[in-house]
Scaffold this motif. Structure first.
Motif, PDB file in Angstrom:
ATOM      1  N   ILE A 248       0.031   9.211  11.937  1.00 17.84           N
ATOM      2  CA  ILE A 248       1.270  10.095  11.757  1.00 17.84           C
ATOM      3  C   ILE A 248       2.034   8.753  11.457  1.00 17.84           C
ATOM      4  CG2 ILE A 248       3.088  11.804  11.948  1.00 17.84           C
ATOM      5  CD1 ILE A 248       0.219  12.698  11.555  1.00 17.84           C
TER       6      ILE A 248
ATOM      7  N   PHE B 121      -2.727  13.980   9.527  1.00 19.52           N
ATOM      8  CA  PHE B 121      -2.179  15.426  10.604  1.00 19.52           C
ATOM      9  C   PHE B 121      -3.747  16.277  10.628  1.00 19.52           C
ATOM     10  CE2 PHE B 121      -0.470  19.165  12.638  1.00 19.52           C
ATOM     11  CZ  PHE B 121      -0.359  18.582  14.124  1.00 19.52           C
TER      12      PHE B 121
ATOM     13  N   SER C  97      -6.567  16.320  12.312  1.00 20.86           N
ATOM     14  CA  SER C  97      -6.418  16.921  14.338  1.00 20.86           C
ATOM     15  C   SER C  97      -6.550  17.866  14.488  1.00 20.86           C
ATOM     16  CB  SER C  97      -5.159  16.542  14.127  1.00 20.86           C
ATOM     17  OG  SER C  97      -4.069  17.494  13.728  1.00 20.86           O
TER      18      SER C  97
ATOM     19  N   LYS D 146      -2.066  21.788  15.534  1.00 19.14           N
ATOM     20  CA  LYS D 146      -1.427  22.369  14.223  1.00 19.14           C
ATOM     21  C   LYS D 146      -0.958  23.605  15.059  1.00 19.14           C
ATOM     22  CE  LYS D 146      -5.065  20.287  11.196  1.00 19.14           C
ATOM     23  NZ  LYS D 146      -5.864  20.622  10.567  1.00 19.14           N
TER      24      LYS D 146
ATOM     25  N   VAL E  60       3.840  16.614   7.892  1.00 22.81           N
ATOM     26  CA  VAL E  60       2.469  16.525   8.906  1.00 22.81           C
ATOM     27  C   VAL E  60       3.010  18.731   8.313  1.00 22.81           C
ATOM     28  CG1 VAL E  60       3.113  17.632  11.239  1.00 22.81           C
ATOM     29  CG2 VAL E  60       2.768  15.188   9.733  1.00 22.81           C
TER      30      VAL E  60
END
Length: 191
Positions: free
Chosen positions: A98, A105, A108, A113, A129
């Protein structure tokens, strides 16, 4: 690219490959080395130092290796895509990605999240993000405020209810006057 056409003996020669990697930052170099060298830690480290996405061509065991994934992500944030699922949950690795680009993101783990406290930290670094957080957090005023303070265009990803929120919209506009385009129509009429 010339390694593609090299003799197989050179593709298996570790000393040659490491020297070539240090001199050439051609991205898919690791793709063309022998399968034995794709399992060699020293070769893989040198490859991901040159281009993080090389991790996709490395032996799967290295996609689980935190040290190597961290090197890869520091070199190129989207290398996170090729990390093992367990490392996509690793906050240190995700944070490093990030720092380069919030859009990383998307690679990920889903659990991150939804991690409100972690998201607050991330949107302060990159408002982008917000585009990949769980929808419930796009309604969270604190998160959205931090995101638009960092990047006014993040208003685009906010829940519609916050696009009507004068405080949120004003913060977005302070950061980038063009973000007004994402505000609710009712605020576009407000002097």
């Amino acid at each position: 690219f010339s390694l593609l056409y090299a003799d197989e003996s050179l593709k298996k020669n570790k000393k040659f490959i490491i020297k070539a990697l240090k001199q050439c930052n051609w991205g898919t170099f690791l793709e063309f080395v022998s399968s034995d060298l794709k399992k060699d830690r020293e070769v893989v480290i040198e490859a991901v130092k040159q281009w993080g996405m090389s991790i996709q061509f490395a032996d799967d065991s290295f996609k689980k290796d935190k040290e190597i994934v961290l090197i890869a992500v520091k070199q190129y944030c989207n290398s996170l895509e090729h990390a093992d699922e367990a490392l996509k949950k690793d906050k240190e690795i995700v944070l490093e990605a990030i720092r380069q680009n919030g859009y990383a993101f998307k690679y990920s783990h889903e659990s991150l999240k939804k991690d409100r406290e972690f998201i607050i930290c991330l949107v302060k670094i990159s408002g982008n993000v917000l585009s990949y957080v769980d929808d419930s957090l796009k309604k969270d005023k604190e998160i959205v405020l931090e995101a638009v303070k960092q990047n006014g265009y993040s208003l685009f990803y906010a829940d519609q209810s916050l696009k009507k929120d004068k405080e949120v919209v004003l913060e977005a506009i302070k950061n980038n006057c063009y973000s007004i385009q994402y505000a609710d129509q009712s605020l576009k009429k407000d002097k």
